[in-house]
Scaffold this active site. Structure first.
Site, PDB file in Angstrom:
ATOM      1  N   LYS A   1     -32.425  29.078   7.780  1.00 52.94           N
ATOM      2  CA  LYS A   1     -31.612  28.621   6.648  1.00 52.94           C
ATOM      3  C   LYS A   1     -31.754  29.590   5.475  1.00 52.94           C
ATOM      4  CE  LYS A   1     -32.194  26.103   3.119  1.00 52.94           C
ATOM      5  NZ  LYS A   1     -31.417  26.953   2.201  1.00 52.94           N
TER       6      LYS A   1
ATOM      7  N   SER B   1     -40.625  28.578  -3.543  1.00 53.15           N
ATOM      8  CA  SER B   1     -41.415  28.155  -4.700  1.00 53.15           C
ATOM      9  C   SER B   1     -42.527  27.195  -4.284  1.00 53.15           C
ATOM     10  CB  SER B   1     -40.503  27.475  -5.708  1.00 53.15           C
ATOM     11  OG  SER B   1     -39.944  26.328  -5.124  1.00 53.15           O
TER      12      SER B   1
ATOM     13  N   GLY C   1     -42.537  24.055  -1.707  1.00 56.68           N
ATOM     14  CA  GLY C   1     -43.562  24.124  -0.659  1.00 56.68           C
ATOM     15  C   GLY C   1     -44.404  22.856  -0.594  1.00 56.68           C
TER      16      GLY C   1
ATOM     17  N   GLU D   1     -45.420  30.128   2.375  1.00 57.81           N
ATOM     18  CA  GLU D   1     -45.614  31.333   1.543  1.00 57.81           C
ATOM     19  C   GLU D   1     -44.997  31.023   0.201  1.00 57.81           C
ATOM     20  OE1 GLU D   1     -47.272  33.865   2.281  1.00 57.81           O
ATOM     21  OE2 GLU D   1     -47.248  34.142   4.450  1.00 57.81           O
TER      22      GLU D   1
ATOM     23  N   CYS E   1     -42.936  37.825  -5.201  1.00 57.91           N
ATOM     24  CA  CYS E   1     -44.022  36.846  -5.280  1.00 57.91           C
ATOM     25  C   CYS E   1     -45.395  37.460  -5.531  1.00 57.91           C
ATOM     26  CB  CYS E   1     -44.047  36.061  -3.982  1.00 57.91           C
ATOM     27  SG  CYS E   1     -44.089  37.142  -2.541  1.00 57.91           S
TER      28      CYS E   1
ATOM     29  N   GLU F   1     -45.521  31.253 -13.063  1.00 58.04           N
ATOM     30  CA  GLU F   1     -44.755  32.358 -12.484  1.00 58.04           C
ATOM     31  C   GLU F   1     -43.425  32.489 -13.235  1.00 58.04           C
ATOM     32  OE1 GLU F   1     -43.112  31.770  -8.491  1.00 58.04           O
ATOM     33  OE2 GLU F   1     -43.933  33.716  -7.963  1.00 58.04           O
TER      34      GLU F   1
HETATM   35  P1  NAD Z   1     -36.964  27.798  -3.753  1.00 58.19           P
HETATM   36  O1  NAD Z   1     -38.206  27.113  -3.366  1.00 58.19           O
HETATM   37  O2  NAD Z   1     -36.111  27.172  -4.777  1.00 58.19           O
HETATM   38  O3  NAD Z   1     -36.031  27.991  -2.477  1.00 58.19           O
HETATM   39  C1  NAD Z   1     -36.465  28.684  -1.326  1.00 58.19           C
HETATM   40  C2  NAD Z   1     -35.659  28.212  -0.135  1.00 58.19           C
HETATM   41  O4  NAD Z   1     -36.010  26.870   0.163  1.00 58.19           O
HETATM   42  C3  NAD Z   1     -34.159  28.197  -0.336  1.00 58.19           C
HETATM   43  O5  NAD Z   1     -33.552  28.497   0.905  1.00 58.19           O
HETATM   44  C4  NAD Z   1     -33.883  26.747  -0.737  1.00 58.19           C
HETATM   45  O6  NAD Z   1     -32.558  26.348  -0.451  1.00 58.19           O
HETATM   46  C5  NAD Z   1     -34.879  26.008   0.124  1.00 58.19           C
HETATM   47  N1  NAD Z   1     -35.404  24.752  -0.395  1.00 58.19           N
HETATM   48  C6  NAD Z   1     -35.708  24.426  -1.669  1.00 58.19           C
HETATM   49  N2  NAD Z   1     -36.252  23.188  -1.713  1.00 58.19           N
HETATM   50  C7  NAD Z   1     -36.328  22.748  -0.437  1.00 58.19           C
HETATM   51  C8  NAD Z   1     -36.824  21.556   0.176  1.00 58.19           C
HETATM   52  N3  NAD Z   1     -37.355  20.574  -0.541  1.00 58.19           N
HETATM   53  N4  NAD Z   1     -36.763  21.451   1.518  1.00 58.19           N
HETATM   54  C9  NAD Z   1     -36.255  22.445   2.272  1.00 58.19           C
HETATM   55  N5  NAD Z   1     -35.753  23.585   1.750  1.00 58.19           N
HETATM   56  C10 NAD Z   1     -35.795  23.739   0.412  1.00 58.19           C
HETATM   57  O7  NAD Z   1     -37.409  29.277  -4.156  1.00 58.19           O
HETATM   58  P2  NAD Z   1     -36.498  30.479  -4.671  1.00 58.19           P
HETATM   59  O8  NAD Z   1     -36.232  30.265  -6.119  1.00 58.19           O
HETATM   60  O9  NAD Z   1     -35.347  30.701  -3.743  1.00 58.19           O
HETATM   61  O10 NAD Z   1     -37.501  31.716  -4.446  1.00 58.19           O
HETATM   62  C11 NAD Z   1     -38.396  32.124  -5.398  1.00 58.19           C
HETATM   63  C12 NAD Z   1     -39.787  31.603  -5.089  1.00 58.19           C
HETATM   64  O11 NAD Z   1     -40.200  32.050  -3.803  1.00 58.19           O
HETATM   65  C13 NAD Z   1     -40.828  32.138  -6.050  1.00 58.19           C
HETATM   66  O12 NAD Z   1     -41.702  31.110  -6.417  1.00 58.19           O
HETATM   67  C14 NAD Z   1     -41.573  33.173  -5.234  1.00 58.19           C
HETATM   68  O13 NAD Z   1     -42.879  33.430  -5.648  1.00 58.19           O
HETATM   69  C15 NAD Z   1     -41.525  32.577  -3.878  1.00 58.19           C
HETATM   70  N6  NAD Z   1     -41.738  33.617  -2.874  1.00 58.19           N
HETATM   71  C16 NAD Z   1     -42.905  33.629  -2.161  1.00 58.19           C
HETATM   72  C17 NAD Z   1     -43.141  34.643  -1.246  1.00 58.19           C
HETATM   73  C18 NAD Z   1     -44.389  34.699  -0.434  1.00 58.19           C
HETATM   74  O14 NAD Z   1     -44.403  35.388   0.565  1.00 58.19           O
HETATM   75  N7  NAD Z   1     -45.452  34.021  -0.816  1.00 58.19           N
HETATM   76  C19 NAD Z   1     -42.187  35.627  -1.053  1.00 58.19           C
HETATM   77  C20 NAD Z   1     -41.029  35.596  -1.816  1.00 58.19           C
HETATM   78  C21 NAD Z   1     -40.806  34.574  -2.708  1.00 58.19           C
END
Ligand code: NAD
Length: 483
Positions: free
Chosen positions: A180, A233, A237, A254, A290, A389
């Protein structure tokens, strides 16, 4: 960039009609103009995708039962196709999320190719079962079996690379996937779908459902999914972890970071030689990465010098349209993301930190969600901008007195994902790196290495990706006691 339009979803190895007319519009972060659109997958489409992945996994002669050599060849074919299309991948990602195209080429264009070839090699080399002599008599056959259908949920910041962190080891292990993508980065996911089809990966092994968080949550809880792998995020997570806990469903998380870049008193930070490495470690992808060391810890004795150095460093960066080859800092991925970064900059100022450069929107860039590279001095580690962050080109320089205090400040964080130590004494750097509570850390450099585990501690996540260790995410162990 031309208007790119797709009308089908890639499910079961086919281009199928979506269950509804809902669509996602991709918008250029640099121009704020629409650049394409794709169907928005709904729950019914996730049902179809999971069913296709289930069938492909359960097929007694299917992917999970292919010989490792055959699966490895398929991974190599996929790598070849993606390598041919790397420029398209880089351009599409860059146009959507504002990643400078030069960065997108290095990472989004080539990292997935490297990973696929790496996991193809591992698959060829590593045995999936071993016989162990037992202490009670007979032997035991210990098998590593593919875990099943994987729900892979990826964010917008490195959409192709982070998807590959999941699908490369999952495919190598013999799993099937429903991926997804994030709604902000959907156009590039079609290049992956086309590559999967062209590489002859069997029908249903990879399915792609572009959608938002509700449909993501539906995938996480779907009864026919065996494993969830999530990057995003910390807030999302936690919620995904809760659901998986209730379902007893294995999950890899992650999540976010707020890492420390520790400059030791002997560091030789001559920008002529270290600027590129410093950039990758602290500001890569417009600060929307991240693992970045966004808390720069500087010894009090050299505090002014290091603040000036980072001020010069940020001031020298070229800010502009992400598709411009010379751009080092592009726009934030969305208007909401820019609002968030600007709120943090205001909060930092309100809390008494001092902006030494940036802090506003760059002059002459009226379209696109740009924020100036910004350095804050006089930051206390308890300030909100040092604890949360920001996910933008904003660094906080925090003073410390001695190495012990540097370690204490580095560890005084909810997160633990990346980090760096800058020193002219690599042994001292390594000794200090060992004391930082984090999943990964670099000495005078930082970039995730395909062969080594990557992931976080504390609120940065659970589990590791990359390296041979990541195969374990997609395998389960079975012991067969042989009579
Ligand atoms: P986000 O959590 O808003 O969304 C990430 C993905 O999850 C998207 O595809 C979103 O549609 C989906 N999503 C959101 N809530 C969900 C839920 N409750 N159930 C299932 N799917 C859901 O994050 P973002 O704003 O897209 O990305 C930025 C974040 O990702 C930052 O916090 C960054 O640090 C983190 N990140 C972590 C890593 C790592 O490897 N640790 C790498 C890159 C980004």
């Amino acid at each position: 960039m031309d208007d790119i339009r797709y009308d089908s979803l890639f499910i079961g190895g086919d281009w199928v009609r979506p269950s509804s007319d809902a669509r996602i519009t991709a918008v250029s972060a640099s121009t704020e103009e629409p650049i394409g659109s794709v169907p928005e997958a709904q729950e019914a489409d996730v049902d179809a995708a999971v069913a296709a992945a289930r069938r492909a996994f359960d097929d007694p002669a299917g992917w999970a039962h292919w010989s490792p050599a055959d699966r490895a060849s398929a991974l190599d074919r996929l790598a070849d196709v993606l390598e041919r299309r790397a420029e398209d991948v880089a351009t599409r990602v860059s146009a959507q999320n504002g990643m400078p195209v030069a960065v997108a080429r290095q990472l989004e264009g080539s990292f997935p190719v490297v990973l696929l070839r790496y996991y193809a090699g591992l698959t060829r080399e590593s045995a999936s079962e071993e016989t162990r002599p037992g202490l009670f008599g007979g032997d035991t056959l210990v098998r590593r079996e593919p875990i099943g259908v994987v729900g892979a949920i990826v964010p917008w910041n490195f959409p192709q690379t982070l998807a590959a962190f999941k699908y490369a080891p999952a495919l190598a292990a013999g799993c099937t996937l429903v991926i997804k993508p994030s709604p902000e980065t959907v156009l590039d996911s079609y290049l992956l779908a086309e590559a999967v089809a062209e590489a002859g990966i069997p029908a249903g092994v990879v399915n792609i459902v572009p959608a938002g968080r509700d449909v993501g949550a539906y995938l996480v809880a779907h009864p026919d999914v065996d494993k969830i792998s999530f990057t995003g995020s910390t807030a999302a997570g936690r919620s995904i972890g809760e659901v998986c806990g209730r379902l007893l469903r294995p999950v890899t998380l992650e999540l976010g970071g707020k890492s420390a870049a520790i400059v030791l008193d002997d560091a030789n930070l001559d920008l002529k030689s270290v600027a590129e490495k410093l950039f990758t470690a602290t500001l890569l992808n417009n600060g929307q990465t991240c693992f970045l060391g966004t808390r720069v810890l500087a010894p009090r004795a050299r505090y002014r010098e290091i603040v000036d150095l980072f001020t010069d460093f940020a001031g020298a960066l070229t800010v502009g349209d992400a598709l411009d080859e010379s751009t080092q800092i592009g726009p934030m991925a969305t208007a909401a993301q820019r609002d968030r970064v600007e709120r943090y900059i205001a909060k930092g100022k309100g809390d008494g930190a001092r902006v030494t450069i940036g802090g506003g929107r760059p002059a002459g860039l009226d379209r696109g969600w740009f924020v100036e590279p910004t350095i804050f001095a006089d930051v206390d580690n308890n300030h909100t901008i040092a604890q949360e962050e920001i996910f933008g080109p904003v660094l906080s320089v925090i003073p410390y007195t001695d190495d012990d205090e540097a370690v204490r400040i580095a560890n005084d964080s909810d997160y633990g994902l990346g980090g760096t130590v800058w020193t002219s004494d690599p042994d001292r750097g390594l000794a200090l790196a060992k004391r930082v509570q984090t999943g990964t850390i670099g000495v005078n450099t930082y970039l995730p290495e395909p062969t080594a585990p990557f992931g976080g501690v504390k609120a940065s996540g659970i589990g590791r990706e990359l390296g041979p260790e990541a195969l374990v995410n997609y395998q389960q162990l079975k012991s067969v006691y042989l009579g």
